[in-house]
Design a protein around this motif. Structure first.
Motif, mmCIF file in Angstrom:
data_model
loop_
_atom_site.group_PDB
_atom_site.id
_atom_site.type_symbol
_atom_site.label_atom_id
_atom_site.label_comp_id
_atom_site.label_asym_id
_atom_site.label_seq_id
_atom_site.Cartn_x
_atom_site.Cartn_y
_atom_site.Cartn_z
ATOM 1 N N SER A 29 0.832 -1.198 0.000
ATOM 2 C CA SER A 29 0.000 0.000 0.000
ATOM 3 C C SER A 29 0.867 1.249 0.000
ATOM 4 O O SER A 29 1.940 1.288 0.619
ATOM 5 C CB SER A 29 -0.894 0.008 1.241
ATOM 6 O OG SER A 29 -1.425 1.291 1.474
ATOM 7 N N ASP A 30 0.382 2.287 -0.670
ATOM 8 C CA ASP A 30 1.123 3.539 -0.722
ATOM 9 C C ASP A 30 1.283 4.179 0.657
ATOM 10 O O ASP A 30 2.170 5.011 0.858
ATOM 11 C CB ASP A 30 0.414 4.534 -1.644
ATOM 12 C CG ASP A 30 0.365 4.050 -3.082
ATOM 13 O OD1 ASP A 30 1.337 3.413 -3.513
ATOM 14 O OD2 ASP A 30 -0.636 4.324 -3.763
ATOM 15 N N ALA A 31 0.445 3.801 1.600
ATOM 16 C CA ALA A 31 0.528 4.388 2.943
ATOM 17 C C ALA A 31 1.686 3.816 3.745
ATOM 18 O O ALA A 31 2.082 4.394 4.759
ATOM 19 C CB ALA A 31 -0.785 4.162 3.692
ATOM 20 N N VAL A 46 -0.150 -4.933 7.465
ATOM 21 C CA VAL A 46 0.738 -4.800 6.310
ATOM 22 C C VAL A 46 -0.055 -5.323 5.123
ATOM 23 O O VAL A 46 -0.378 -6.513 5.058
ATOM 24 C CB VAL A 46 2.032 -5.605 6.503
ATOM 25 C CG1 VAL A 46 2.914 -5.490 5.269
ATOM 26 C CG2 VAL A 46 2.776 -5.129 7.750
ATOM 27 N N TRP A 47 -0.403 -4.453 4.207
ATOM 28 C CA TRP A 47 -1.284 -4.880 3.125
ATOM 29 C C TRP A 47 -0.767 -4.413 1.771
ATOM 30 O O TRP A 47 -0.019 -3.460 1.670
ATOM 31 C CB TRP A 47 -2.712 -4.394 3.382
ATOM 32 C CG TRP A 47 -3.022 -2.950 3.140
ATOM 33 C CD1 TRP A 47 -3.658 -2.428 2.056
ATOM 34 C CD2 TRP A 47 -2.747 -1.829 4.008
ATOM 35 N NE1 TRP A 47 -3.803 -1.067 2.186
ATOM 36 C CE2 TRP A 47 -3.267 -0.678 3.371
ATOM 37 C CE3 TRP A 47 -2.127 -1.695 5.251
ATOM 38 C CZ2 TRP A 47 -3.168 0.593 3.937
ATOM 39 C CZ3 TRP A 47 -2.029 -0.424 5.819
ATOM 40 C CH2 TRP A 47 -2.537 0.693 5.163
ATOM 41 N N GLY A 48 -1.184 -5.170 0.749
ATOM 42 C CA GLY A 48 -0.729 -4.848 -0.589
ATOM 43 C C GLY A 48 -1.192 -5.872 -1.602
ATOM 44 O O GLY A 48 -2.237 -6.510 -1.440
ATOM 45 N N LYS A 49 -0.374 -6.065 -2.653
ATOM 46 C CA LYS A 49 -0.701 -6.950 -3.771
ATOM 47 C C LYS A 49 0.450 -7.923 -4.014
ATOM 48 O O LYS A 49 1.626 -7.581 -3.843
ATOM 49 C CB LYS A 49 -0.921 -6.127 -5.043
ATOM 50 C CG LYS A 49 -2.199 -5.304 -5.071
ATOM 51 C CD LYS A 49 -3.345 -6.116 -5.616
ATOM 52 C CE LYS A 49 -4.559 -5.252 -5.910
ATOM 53 N NZ LYS A 49 -5.675 -6.058 -6.457
ATOM 54 N N PRO A 159 -14.305 4.314 -4.153
ATOM 55 C CA PRO A 159 -13.222 4.247 -3.168
ATOM 56 C C PRO A 159 -11.928 3.713 -3.784
ATOM 57 O O PRO A 159 -11.929 2.709 -4.494
ATOM 58 C CB PRO A 159 -13.769 3.285 -2.102
ATOM 59 C CG PRO A 159 -15.250 3.360 -2.243
ATOM 60 C CD PRO A 159 -15.496 3.553 -3.711
ATOM 61 N N LEU A 160 -10.825 4.400 -3.509
ATOM 62 C CA LEU A 160 -9.517 4.019 -4.025
ATOM 63 C C LEU A 160 -8.707 3.292 -2.955
ATOM 64 O O LEU A 160 -8.878 3.510 -1.763
ATOM 65 C CB LEU A 160 -8.741 5.253 -4.484
ATOM 66 C CG LEU A 160 -9.340 6.094 -5.612
ATOM 67 C CD1 LEU A 160 -8.409 7.246 -5.954
ATOM 68 C CD2 LEU A 160 -9.622 5.246 -6.849
ATOM 69 N N GLU A 161 -7.791 2.443 -3.422
ATOM 70 C CA GLU A 161 -6.852 1.783 -2.522
ATOM 71 C C GLU A 161 -5.530 2.536 -2.458
ATOM 72 O O GLU A 161 -4.764 2.379 -1.513
ATOM 73 C CB GLU A 161 -6.597 0.347 -2.997
ATOM 74 C CG GLU A 161 -7.846 -0.525 -3.043
ATOM 75 C CD GLU A 161 -8.499 -0.674 -1.693
ATOM 76 O OE1 GLU A 161 -7.767 -0.750 -0.672
ATOM 77 O OE2 GLU A 161 -9.745 -0.699 -1.638
ATOM 78 N N ALA A 260 -10.964 9.261 -2.321
ATOM 79 C CA ALA A 260 -9.605 9.383 -2.842
ATOM 80 C C ALA A 260 -8.558 9.663 -1.775
ATOM 81 O O ALA A 260 -7.387 9.292 -1.946
ATOM 82 C CB ALA A 260 -9.554 10.502 -3.893
ATOM 83 N N MET A 261 -8.958 10.280 -0.646
ATOM 84 C CA MET A 261 -7.948 10.778 0.293
ATOM 85 C C MET A 261 -8.092 10.245 1.717
ATOM 86 O O MET A 261 -7.210 10.461 2.547
ATOM 87 C CB MET A 261 -7.976 12.309 0.315
ATOM 88 C CG MET A 261 -7.644 12.922 -1.036
ATOM 89 S SD MET A 261 -7.632 14.734 -1.026
ATOM 90 C CE MET A 261 -6.225 15.063 0.019
ATOM 91 N N VAL A 262 -9.202 9.562 1.996
ATOM 92 C CA VAL A 262 -9.380 8.956 3.320
ATOM 93 C C VAL A 262 -9.425 7.437 3.211
ATOM 94 O O VAL A 262 -8.731 6.722 3.949
ATOM 95 C CB VAL A 262 -10.650 9.486 4.014
ATOM 96 C CG1 VAL A 262 -10.831 8.820 5.386
ATOM 97 C CG2 VAL A 262 -10.597 11.001 4.170
ATOM 98 N N HIS A 263 -10.195 6.929 2.278
ATOM 99 C CA HIS A 263 -10.334 5.481 2.134
ATOM 100 C C HIS A 263 -9.003 4.754 1.955
ATOM 101 O O HIS A 263 -8.817 3.658 2.515
ATOM 102 C CB HIS A 263 -11.273 5.149 0.975
ATOM 103 C CG HIS A 263 -11.629 3.699 0.905
ATOM 104 N ND1 HIS A 263 -10.905 2.787 0.150
ATOM 105 C CD2 HIS A 263 -12.612 2.988 1.512
ATOM 106 C CE1 HIS A 263 -11.438 1.594 0.292
ATOM 107 N NE2 HIS A 263 -12.462 1.684 1.118
#
Length: 498
Positions: A29-31, A46-49, A159-161, A260-263
């Motif tokens: 994730s970008d976060a 810890v999340w992602g693809k 909602p964006l990831e 776009a900015m919270v989800h």
């Protein structure tokens, strides 16, 4: 050499991985980035693809063994690891390594502390370089235990990831364009707690409250659906393709900023939220209270970390280009903002004394951030010696041409004072004719005495109850008295003001 020959050579050199292997399949994730603060004492996601069905191993240097998860059929994975409690004065850099097959990603220079999300419109976005005393603040901002993330502006109909923005170590360079309120809040926490502090700013000037609420939550509330969602869905603009560019109109649209900015942040472990917004909705009353409380409940639900603290700022005095003390629409809005705090673990700070009547964006932002921090220190960190609120009216007693104002004892701090040594300003009184006159006021111990020769029998007292009063009444800890009125007269039903 042709592109085809280059590709054939690449496959020949790496025959066991196949043609697609040169495209990395493991992504976070970008976060989640190097230099971030990991929320202490909570499970950390810890999340992602990755490739569907692939095993992912998560190695954190504070854990004796790795955690293992598998990507689902869509390639998504979420691993959860425990995080220890932050130790005062411990700024040890940590690492997390994520491994999937022969691919790996390493996050380094991580700190374990507390993460706070800062959001709202322009007065929260207002940068450190624009604030009062900015040069001194910037020159003193070499503070590696504080980390900053500015989420880039974006809009989305769904909602964006993903989001854009880079976690940065706090320095004179990185702090310049960060939220002045957010930084002042975080620095006060750091100075008092001596643990790492992570600050995430996600907001944009001129934005409305409805822009930060999920579409489903707006649709499921009859009032909000009617006030915000249906007018937008009936507008041709709702059918347009949404891009990331700023317009004053677009930041007012419902749910786009949330998507776009919270989800993209909802899997991030955090300590709480601070919020400074309202100017864009200042002519609203009940719908704004409902919308803000809905925002709080939806964010808490989606971040899935219980009743996270939510501390917010009352809008500052502003004259709207009309120096007329009879104009009180912002006073009624500030009164409505107070009601938001009826929601559990939600508290408000006042800015009545640090506003600038002719500037919608007051530059004295340090007290605003520090007052938010005082709430957090008292309410969230159990430092009960920290005063965090100003005098709040408890009772007003009328005796003909005089009125006696009493305050809730817990809000007086160590006593009443004015910040300029002059009598308290902006007390108005009215008789039953509802015509208001300025009144004299003075401090008498822990109460205020209000008197007038204009009214024979006072029926109402109002304090700082118009658009732009910059006040001087406070407790000795420097927290301003909250505006109030003793009447329940309908807005607009008052007589003229003299």
């Amino acid at each position: 050499m042709s592109m085809l020959r280059i590709l054939i050579c690449f496959v020949f050199l790496f025959p066991t991985k196949g043609f697609a292997a040169w495209i990395d399949s493991l992504r976070l994730s970008d976060a989640l980035q190097s230099n971030m603060v990991i929320q202490q004492n909570k499970p950390f996601k810890v999340w992602g693809k990755a490739e569907p069905g692939q095993k992912i191993a998560i190695h954190a240097d504070w854990l004796p063994a790795s955690a293992e998860v598998y990507a689902d059929t869509n390639g998504n994975f979420i691993g959860i690891i425990p995080v220890p409690k932050a130790a005062e004065g411990d700024f040890t850099p940590h690492r997390i390594r994520i491994v999937a097959g022969d691919e790996q990603i390493e996050l380094d220079n991580l700190l374990i502390g507390d993460v706070w999300v800062c959001s709202g419109q322009s007065n929260m976005q207002f940068s450190v370089r624009e604030m009062t005393g900015s040069e001194q603040v910037i020159s003193g901002a070499d503070q590696p235990p504080i980390r900053l993330l500015n989420v880039a502006l974006n809009f989305s109909d769904t909602p964006l990831e993903n989001m854009k923005g880079t976690w940065q170590v706090c320095s004179p360079t990185s702090v310049r364009d960060f939220s002045a309120v957010g930084y002042s809040f975080g620095k006060k926490l750091f100075d008092r707690l001596n643990i790492p502090i992570g600050l995430v700013f996600t907001g944009i000037g001129a934005s409305s409250v409805q822009a930060y609420i999920p579409k489903g939550d707006l649709a499921n509330d009859t009032m909000l659906n009617k006030a915000y969602l249906q007018p937008y869905l009936a507008d041709p603009k709702s059918k347009e393709q949404i891009d990331g560019g700023f317009t004053f109109e677009k930041v007012m649209r419902p749910y786009l900023l949330y998507n776009a900015m919270v989800h993209p942040l909802i899997n991030l472990s955090i300590r709480g939220f601070i919020w400074y917004q309202g100017e864009a909705n200042h002519l609203e009353r009940e719908s704004y209270v409902r919308a803000t409380q809905t925002l709080i409940k939806s964010w808490r639900r989606n971040f899935s970390q219980g009743q996270l603290p939510f501390y917010y700022v009352q809008i500052a005095p502003f004259f709207h280009d009309r120096e007329d003390p009879a104009l009180a629409f912002d006073a009624y809005f500030r009164e409505a903002q107070v009601q938001v705090a009826n929601l559990n673990n939600t508290y408000m700070v006042s800015t009545m004394d640090v506003g600038e009547a002719k500037d919608l964006h007051p530059k004295n932002k340090k007290p605003v951030g520090e007052r938010l921090a005082a709430i957090a220190l008292n309410r969230e960190y159990d430092q009960l010696d920290v005063v965090y609120q100003g005098p709040l009216v408890d009772d007003v007693r009328f005796e003909g041409k005089k009125a006696y104002v009493y305050f809730t004892p817990g809000t007086l701090g160590t006593g009443l004072q004015t910040n300029d040594g002059r009598p308290p300003r902006f007390f108005y009184v009215a008789g039953n004719d509802r015509i208001f006159y300025p009144a004299e006021a003075f401090i008498d111990g822990d109460r205020i005495v209000v008197e007038t020769n204009k009214v024979t029998h006072i029926a109402s007292v109002r304090y700082a109850f118009f658009n732009y009063p910059v006040t001087n009444l406070e407790n000795k800890e420097g927290f301003p008295a909250m505006p109030f009125r003793t009447d329940s007269w309908e807005e607009g039903s008052e007589g003229s003001r003299h």
